[in-house]
Enzyme design. Structure first.
Site, PDB file in Angstrom:
ATOM      1  CB  SER A 152      -1.192   1.262  -3.544  1.00 31.63           C
ATOM      2  OG  SER A 152       0.152   0.429  -2.665  1.00 31.63           O
ATOM      3  CG  ASP A 322      -0.796   7.723   1.429  1.00 29.64           C
ATOM      4  OD1 ASP A 322      -0.001   7.168   2.274  1.00 29.64           O
ATOM      5  OD2 ASP A 322      -0.952   7.302   0.340  1.00 29.64           O
ATOM      6  CG  HIS A 351      -0.956   3.315   0.942  1.00 34.21           C
ATOM      7  ND1 HIS A 351       0.002   4.251   0.333  1.00 34.21           N
ATOM      8  CD2 HIS A 351      -1.321   2.442   0.216  1.00 34.21           C
ATOM      9  CE1 HIS A 351       0.103   3.681  -0.904  1.00 34.21           C
ATOM     10  NE2 HIS A 351      -0.517   2.180  -1.133  1.00 34.21           N
TER      11      HIS A 351
END
Length: 370
Positions: A152, A322, A351
């Site tokens: 991320s 995601d 995610h």
């Protein structure tokens, strides 16, 4: 694996956008042993609400290990018998009130006034975060990294390392991250989270220290974040349309009252409340702002030109479910990465699979690091 928090200080860190210089202190953890030639280091960059506690435990009695303990350690994918692994707390780490986090941000005391910086803290970018990491590595005598990797926001930092320090990095790995910040991701979760906090009357223009913090705004911001990092499949599988209290004893019927709630509402809120006990609202605002400002492009550059600077092998690992960093984005970037590779998996859970379902991509990561 037992670990110890260490601290890095720099007396005069200069911020990219404002040119302002202030002292900073950041925490970091290291796993494994640095080779005599100092040539076996891997930098792991943490995610939006993460910390430098990426692996191991502080004491044998700790309830849970670091957030990527499944991947980092002796004999694991990121093998600490082979690699010296470092993870650093970001500038303005959200978990300011966590005793195991060392960071400098808006909740820190301004040495010139003796009061928290609050909104006088410099607006910063993730490039500043990476530059601070470079200073720490300089202090440790590490000139070159075997790999920079992160999930991320950690993946965004990995791309920035490849862009700004291409001669210092052998490989780049971005897990559930692409090298662009699309407008939808600027808004959700980042800008909406900022606005949720600022709309809370307790925010007081950021000057809430010594008063009631803006817990309602922070709670809403984190709910927005958590919802964006999951999927319809995750919510339906775990909660469906069930009521928070089917007996309506502790919570009214949502068909008859605005105070009534579905199970998904109460469970998401419960998860958020467990996590946000250490959060500082202004720190959340600043790190969200830094994410909105993420951009690999230099003056006058288009994205393909910027990506051409990443001449090292670069792996993008994308979860097809995601909602934030998508396969479509990764495929658009891939032709412009000189040595880029894309691998995908589908957790159906979104995610956050990068933290909780690492087995879905562990083998592919191991092959890339070999």
């Amino acid at each position: 694996m037992l670990v110890t928090k260490q601290t890095f200080s720099h007396p005069a860190f200069r911020f990219e956008l404002t040119g302002r210089t202030i002292p900073i202190r950041l925490g970091y953890e290291a796993y494994g042993r640095l080779s005599p030639a100092k040539d076996n280091a891997i930098l792991v960059c943490h995610y939006f609400t993460g910390t430098s506690h990426a692996a191991g435990r502080y004491t044998p009695d700790d309830a849970a290990p670091g957030w990527w303990d499944a991947l980092i350690g002796p004999g694991k994918v990121i093998d600490t018998e082979r690699w010296f692994v470092i993870c650093v707390d970001t500038i303005s780490n959200i978990n300011f009130h966590n005793p195991n986090v060392v960071t400098t941000g808006p909740a820190s005391l301004d040495p010139e006034t003796g009061r928290p910086y609050a909104m006088t803290f410099p607006i910063f970018t993730l490039t500043d975060v990476v530059r601070a990491q470079r200073l720490l590595l300089d202090e440790l005598g590490i000139r070159r990294l075997r790999c920079v990797i992160g999930p991320s926001m950690g993946g965004l930092q990995a791309f920035l390392w490849g862009r700004h320090f291409p001669d210092d990095v052998d490989k780049v790995v971005a897990v559930v991250a692409t090298p662009m910040m699309r407008p939808s991701c600027v808004m959700v979760p980042n800008q909406l989270g900022i606005e949720a906090i600022m709309l809370d009357p307790d925010w007081r223009g950021g000057d809430y220290y010594g008063h009631q913090p803006p817990h309602r705004g922070l709670l809403l911001a984190f709910k927005i974040l958590l919802t964006e990092t999951r999927t319809d499949h995750w919510a339906e599988t775990n909660f469906g349309r069930r009521f928070a209290d089917p007996t309506f004893t502790t919570c009214p019927d949502p068909y008859r009252s605005f105070q009534g709630r579905f199970l998904v509402e109460t469970e998401v809120e419960k998860t958020v409340l467990q996590r946000m006990q250490f959060f500082d609202a202004n720190s959340y605002i600043y790190i969200a702002k830094a994410n909105t400002l993420f951009d690999l492009r230099g003056p006058g550059e288009e994205l393909p030109q910027a990506l051409a600077h990443l001449k090292m092998p670069t792996l993008m690992i994308i979860d097809e479910s995601d909602l934030m960093f998508t396969r479509e984005q990764a495929e658009a970037a891939l032709p412009h990465l000189p040595k880029g590779t894309l691998t995908t998996y589908n957790s159906r859970n979104g995610h956050l699979s990068c933290l909780f379902e690492t087995e879905l991509f562990a083998n592919r990561l191991a092959a890339f690091l070999a």
